[in-house]
Design an enzyme around this catalytic site. Structure first.
Site, PDB file in Angstrom:
ATOM      1  N   GLY A 113       0.836  -1.332  -0.088  1.00  0.00           N
ATOM      2  CA  GLY A 113      -0.001  -0.006  -0.095  1.00  0.00           C
ATOM      3  C   GLY A 113       0.788   1.347  -0.142  1.00  0.00           C
ATOM      4  O   GLY A 113       2.065   1.392   0.476  1.00  0.00           O
ATOM      5  N   THR A 114       0.506   2.132  -0.617  1.00  0.00           N
ATOM      6  CA  THR A 114       1.433   3.472  -0.559  1.00  0.00           C
ATOM      7  C   THR A 114       0.900   4.618   0.209  1.00  0.00           C
ATOM      8  O   THR A 114       1.345   4.553   1.071  1.00  0.00           O
ATOM      9  CB  THR A 114       1.478   3.772  -2.224  1.00  0.00           C
ATOM     10  OG1 THR A 114       0.177   3.905  -2.894  1.00  0.00           O
ATOM     11  CG2 THR A 114       2.333   2.808  -3.045  1.00  0.00           C
ATOM     12  N   THR A 115       0.329   5.734  -0.251  1.00  0.00           N
ATOM     13  CA  THR A 115       0.271   6.948   0.434  1.00  0.00           C
ATOM     14  C   THR A 115      -1.073   7.074   1.438  1.00  0.00           C
ATOM     15  O   THR A 115      -2.166   6.945   0.979  1.00  0.00           O
ATOM     16  CB  THR A 115       0.337   8.048  -0.635  1.00  0.00           C
ATOM     17  OG1 THR A 115       1.568   8.063  -1.382  1.00  0.00           O
ATOM     18  CG2 THR A 115       0.413   9.277   0.247  1.00  0.00           C
ATOM     19  N   LYS A 149      -7.336   1.691   2.210  1.00  0.00           N
ATOM     20  CA  LYS A 149      -6.115   1.665   3.336  1.00  0.00           C
ATOM     21  C   LYS A 149      -6.583   2.260   4.604  1.00  0.00           C
ATOM     22  O   LYS A 149      -5.908   2.408   5.380  1.00  0.00           O
ATOM     23  CB  LYS A 149      -5.111   2.407   2.534  1.00  0.00           C
ATOM     24  CG  LYS A 149      -4.683   1.758   1.391  1.00  0.00           C
ATOM     25  CD  LYS A 149      -3.464   2.419   0.946  1.00  0.00           C
ATOM     26  CE  LYS A 149      -3.294   2.135  -0.698  1.00  0.00           C
ATOM     27  NZ  LYS A 149      -2.425   2.932  -1.337  1.00  0.00           N
TER      28      LYS A 149
END
Lengths: 270, 228
Positions: free
Chosen positions: A48-50, A81
């Site tokens: 998962g990123t930001t 997320k």
């Protein structure tokens, strides 16, 4: 049957679900420890990123993009997320997607379990500490590359305002006064939060700032996805205040994203 | 050496049952009644801190009468059972039936193996999810006997008389206020004084709510509902 019932059932030492799980079904604990030398897993796993959080006048806003990245590939476009932890707090996750989602599930169960057994909620501080312990539990896995870095935020009844907690891989817990972002595009999001944030943003403004920051992160970071008007995928945004846990509706996020893009087009043209 | 007295197993069981029944009869009563949007639990309980009813899981609630420490023990065991199961499988796989069976097993083995049986009765109630289905009400006795009841249930001191009132007056599709008023009337039947709202502990499994259906009804709302 009788003895095992008593040992599991009559023991009042703990109201923690994690402890219960460790005692009753340790195989269900989300640990990924393998024997031998610590090494990076040879296979690519989704990350998962930001994610980000910022305070607003009545509480706190949390947001995250929807993409999971696997090496140079996009693993998922619609991953979630930012999760509701309970009525007054949320947890957002960056890092290895699988362990992150497990950790969220365990954390949610932990809070609800405590609430049901004790008949009252853990304090926000207590929840933040509990999450720190879970991240520490994940340390062996983190050493092998399965890093989980959450942001935890919520409305604190005791202080009467929103609070934001950030963590490092060792479970170190730090509190940020205004805003924070992490994940692969975290640095870019932090920069734009720094630029746009002011004290006493109202809900509307804070949601816009969150989306601006995510859009900036998506511009700079290959792992982060901005709003996708073609497929209709938009960042998830949650607003937590004293009275309400609100998931900002998708069409509102779409509208604000469109406004941001229109403004940027205009600025680029002039 | 004196010979130990011989007591027949039947006599032992009878004595234990008598012991448990007496303990339970001393306690105050609890009823569960179906209403339009779910299941209502009404307990006579002057304490606002020590609860007799409780949330177990999304659609499942618990009520206990008898000795507080014993049914509190069972309640926490239930929360643990449900949370473990929901974590291991999924939230939808936690059912009142499995929980009621676990209680029945536990109470049954305590009744036969321990010198003192638990002096408790418990109710496990469940409302269906949105896909339809029926309410479930399980009544588990001190010896592990388990019954599934339809529409309403009563337990505690004067359960028989209370059940009589419910049988005579229960209607399907009652509003919350109607069900509550019936419940209070049923609880009062064995007493010669009226019950104060402050003597009542009221909770509902409300199907119109999101995920977690359990809700306690506070003093203010209770007063309004009783006056309606």
């Amino acid at each position: 049957m009788h003895e095992s019932w008593r040992s599991g059932f009559a023991n009042y030492l703990t109201t923690s679900f994690v402890d219960l799980l460790r005692a009753e079904s340790p195989h269900l604990l989300p640990t990924f420890v393998t024997e031998g030398e610590a090494e990076v897993p040879p296979i690519a796993i989704p990350h998962g990123t930001t994610i980000l959080a910022l305070k607003c006048r009545d509480g706190v806003v949390m947001a995250g993009d929807r993409q999971a990245t696997e090496g140079f590939q996009i693993a998922h476009r619609r991953i979630e997320k930012v999760y509701k932890a309970d009525e007054t707090s949320a947890i957002a996750i960056a890092g290895a997607a699988g362990p992150s989602i497990d950790m969220v599930r365990l954390f949610q169960t932990e809070l609800e379990h405590y609430e049901k057994v004790e008949g009252e909620n853990l304090s926000l501080e207590g929840k933040a500490n509990k999450l720190a312990q879970m991240i520490r539990m994940n340390l062996p896995a983190a050493m092998q590359g399965l890093v989980v870095i959450p942001i935890f935020a919520g409305y604190d009844d005791k202080t009467g305002q929103g609070r934001i907690f950030m963590y490092d891989v060792t479970g170190g817990r730090y509190e940020d006064l205004d805003h924070y972002a992490t994940g692969s595009g975290g640095k870019d999001a932090r920069n734009s939060l720094k630029r746009l944030y002011r004290k006493d943003l109202d809900r509307q403004e804070a949601v816009r700032v969150a989306l601006e920051a995510l859009t900036d992160a998506a511009e700079e970071d290959v792992g982060t996805a901005g709003p996708d008007f073609v497929k209709g995928i938009f960042p998830s945004v949650k607003v937590i205040t004293r009275t309400e846990f609100e998931e900002v509706p998708e069409d509102e996020v779409r509208r604000i994203s469109e406004a941001i893009f229109a403004q940027r087009r205009e600025e680029a043209a002039s | 050496m004196p010979l130990p007295y011989y007591v027949s197993p039947e006599q032992i069981m009878k004595d234990k049952a008598e012991y448990a029944r007496k303990g339970i009869a001393r306690g105050r009563s609890i009823i569960a009644v179906e209403y339009r949007d779910g299941i209502l639990l009404v307990a006579e309980n002057p304490s606002t801190l020590l609860h007799k009813t409780s949330e177990i899981y999304d659609r499942i609630a618990f009520a206990g009468v008898g000795k507080f420490n014993e049914f509190e023990n069972l309640r926490i065991a239930g929360v643990r059972h449900a949370d473990l199961r929901g974590y291991a499988y999924s939230r939808g796989d936690v059912t009142a039936k499995a929980l009621a069976n676990a209680y029945s097993q536990a109470l049954g083995s305590i009744f036969t193996q321990d010198i003192n049986p638990f002096e408790v009765e418990v109710l496990v109630v469940e409302v269906p999810d949105r896909n339809g289905g029926k309410n479930e009400i399980y009544h588990i006795l001190y010896d592990g006997t388990i019954e599934d009841e339809v529409h309403y249930a009563a337990m505690g001191g004067q359960a028989e008389e209370i059940r009589q009132v419910l049988t005579e007056n229960f209607q399907e599709g009652m509003t919350l206020a109607q069900a509550l008023q019936l419940g209070v009337r049923a609880l009062t039947v064995t007493q010669n004084k009226a019950l104060n709202p402050s003597d009542l502990e009221v909770a509902v499994l409300d199907q119109t709510r999101e995920r977690r259906k359990f809700r306690r009804i506070g003093a203010e709302e209770l007063k309004q509902l009783l006056e309606r």
